[in-house]
Enzyme design. Structure first.
Site, PDB file in Angstrom:
ATOM      1  N   ARG A   1      47.453  42.651  46.341  1.00 20.27           N
ATOM      2  CA  ARG A   1      47.341  43.414  45.638  1.00 20.27           C
ATOM      3  C   ARG A   1      47.622  42.798  44.320  1.00 20.27           C
ATOM      4  NH1 ARG A   1      49.438  46.476  41.745  1.00 20.27           N
ATOM      5  NH2 ARG A   1      51.333  47.009  43.274  1.00 20.27           N
ATOM      6  N   ASP A   2      49.152  43.128  44.215  1.00 13.54           N
ATOM      7  CA  ASP A   2      49.684  42.505  42.552  1.00 13.54           C
ATOM      8  C   ASP A   2      48.750  41.312  42.385  1.00 13.54           C
ATOM      9  OD1 ASP A   2      50.270  42.855  40.311  1.00 13.54           O
ATOM     10  OD2 ASP A   2      52.307  44.488  41.279  1.00 13.54           O
TER      11      ASP A   2
ATOM     12  N   HIS B   1      45.917  40.405  40.336  1.00 12.96           N
ATOM     13  CA  HIS B   1      45.910  39.721  39.245  1.00 12.96           C
ATOM     14  C   HIS B   1      46.298  38.187  38.666  1.00 12.96           C
ATOM     15  CE1 HIS B   1      46.255  43.635  37.292  1.00 12.96           C
ATOM     16  NE2 HIS B   1      47.446  44.075  37.584  1.00 12.96           N
TER      17      HIS B   1
ATOM     18  N   HIS C   1      58.933  42.375  38.298  1.00 15.79           N
ATOM     19  CA  HIS C   1      58.541  41.443  37.871  1.00 15.79           C
ATOM     20  C   HIS C   1      58.570  40.793  37.568  1.00 15.79           C
ATOM     21  CE1 HIS C   1      54.501  42.593  38.557  1.00 15.79           C
ATOM     22  NE2 HIS C   1      55.083  43.717  38.510  1.00 15.79           N
TER      23      HIS C   1
ATOM     24  N   SER D   1      57.279  47.546  36.065  1.00 12.92           N
ATOM     25  CA  SER D   1      55.793  46.893  35.575  1.00 12.92           C
ATOM     26  C   SER D   1      55.768  45.505  34.540  1.00 12.92           C
ATOM     27  CB  SER D   1      54.643  47.888  35.320  1.00 12.92           C
ATOM     28  OG  SER D   1      54.744  48.960  36.033  1.00 12.92           O
TER      29      SER D   1
END
Lengths: 342, 342
Positions: free
Chosen positions: A15-16, A19, A198, A169
């Site tokens: 999912r992440d 990107h 992150h 985020s």
């Protein structure tokens, strides 16, 4: 197995990590990665567009494969792991949530800006109706002071969220800030607390350990660090560190290392290093989508894009306020010219 | 400038980073990187073969350029930064130290295994005679219990070292372990305490912050993470984190970011990711030179090389004891067969 785990890991590479590869996952890749994660005994695997269900768009980046196909593929090979989906109200709708649940997704993570939990109640309620485990996912967490975070987390709890996440985020938070946030949530809400980090400041692991020490039991990781910005807390490394510290994850270390190296790493188009751009985002604490706008404005006004981003961070500018970027660039240019002339 | 700095950074990309590019630095690269580091106001820049002066050899890897040429080049463009050299007694000799000093190197870092400080007194004394600032660099630090570390640090101090470093060569230490070690040194020696981290467990930054909190004032970093294993604490990220925390480094953040991105990154042959191999070394706490031997032995005996490395770590096997690797592989194979047969 659950009772043998101190923390429950959600793997977010699908999912992440989307990107990091411009949302180009194929069904085969998702099948292979999910099979391996399931075999390694990872409890939750998130599968969605990087910006959540229905994220595929010109604005957020078009997915190569319809995410519902990817979710279906993941569910088909996960006989132990549960498949999770991410949904940002405003991007995804109840319709996609229902589709995902029908396909077998068992967890819905409803994501809002840290100060906007109040857009989530319908989605959380509906996910529960669909029999899904629910998470309130409070993004850009550093943008709210701790008391505001607590208020928003209580809202999420009141809507029925089983877990509330601190989501860093921008990779902006420092370990002591994570500690303070998790501690405040543990003291004020009764449901599980989670952390999603992150690595823009090379602190994803440090922040994750701080969160665990303060009682977070739901932790996100990403194989080979695959994620937005400088990537997430690297799952296989986290498992190794937890083994060393006696924190039980229930995940098989060697299998996790092998899948990261042999299945995930070959998919990466560029390695997950901390670059000038990702470091700038983490240092400034702004949305990654601002980076390109800031560079354009910087070129136009002859200023450093980093100065723009840092100023935007200070002003806590959020998505939708992109017109501020040009204003800030113009102001910086004016100040700069004053100094040169003065 | 020094009195405006809370910590003094030594940039090691031109020494530890030499491992990451198989010791292929050219004079031009060293000139460009040193110029930029000097301009960014980095106080110390280490230039040597990855294994220190005279490291260039079949055993440790042949340098493309004679390191004395590289040192000379660095000195020629560093009008603010001081050039440091690393020397491992047994590899480098007093002769090379003298040559380096003649060329203008101002700091000598004398590196020994954490339990073998007693090979360093001559070199430290001679470096001081040459007018150099001296550092006792205690490598593979995790292999000694804290009381042993303290004893060895006291020896380094007694030989005249101006600074004693905790060197986490294998990237094995956890933040609390770093904290305990730095604290013990601060309590027991009167000279500066330093820390050199590796990122194999994604903890280089966390460990560095722990060291600074406990009073370490000499800190190693490497631009773009360039270093052995998974690389070192990434200098430009460290500067950003220190700015955020109010720790004065005196280093220009933007210039440091720019040189890492524009000058250092293009030199990398492979990115500094945390791979299966570097993670294994950090998890096991063994010399990186063991990895290849372990893989060979693993293939021969049909076992997992990670099991071999972890066992070597438990037994605290050191360089020179490579014959143990085959013994351990054979034992693991025997155990495995027992289980299979049993």
């Amino acid at each position: 197995m659950t009772n043998e785990r101190d923390i429950l890991i959600t793997e977010v590479a699908l999912r992440d990590g989307s990107h990091a590869i411009n949302h180009q996952f194929t069904v085969d890749q998702v099948l292979n990665i999910t099979k391996a994660l399931n075999d390694a005994n990872v409890p939750y695997i998130e599968v969605s567009h990087g910006d959540g269900l229905a994220g595929s768009s010109l604005q957020y980046g078009l997915s190569r494969t319809n995410e519902l196909e990817l979710i279906e593929a993941a569910v088909s090979v996960a006989d132990k792991s549960k498949i999770a989906v991410l949904l940002l109200p405003g991007i995804g709708t109840l319709h996609e949530l229902k589709e995902a649940a029908k396909l077998g997704a068992k967890m819905a993570r409803i994501a809002t800006h840290v100060t906007e939990a109040d857009v989530a109640p319908q989605h959380i309620a509906y996910a529960k109706e669909l029999g899904m485990e629910t998470v309130g996912f409070l993004m850009m967490n550093h943008m709210a002071p701790v008391n505001k975070l607590v208020e928003q987390a209580k809202l999420m709890e009141s809507y029925g969220a089983d877990t509330v996440y601190v989501v860093d985020s921008a990779g902006y938070l420092l370990p002591d800030q994570v500690r303070e946030r998790i501690r405040a949530l543990k003291q004020s809400i009764g449901v599980n607390v989670g952390f999603h980090g992150h690595n823009n400041l090379s602190l994803a692991m440090a922040n994750t350990l701080a969160a665990i020490e303060e009682g977070a039991t739901r932790i996100d990781g990403s194989a080979r660090c695959l994620g937005a910005g400088a990537g997430n807390t690297q799952t296989e490394v986290l498992i190794a560190v937890c083994e060393r510290m006696g924190i039980k994850t229930g995940v098989d270390l060697y299998k996790m290392m092998d899948l990261a190296e042999d299945i995930v790493a070959p998919i990466l188009q560029v390695p997950q290093e901390i670059t000038r751009d990702s470091l700038t985002l983490g240092y400034a604490g702004v949305y990654s989508s601002f980076a390109l706008h800031a560079k354009r404005a910087a070129a136009k006004f002859g200023v450093d894009s980093r100065d723009i981003l840092i100023e935007l961070g200070k002003r806590k500018v959020v998505g939708g306020q992109e017109d501020m970027i040009v204003d800030v660039a113009a102001e910086i240019a004016k100040e700069k010219n004053k100094v040169v002339l003065g």
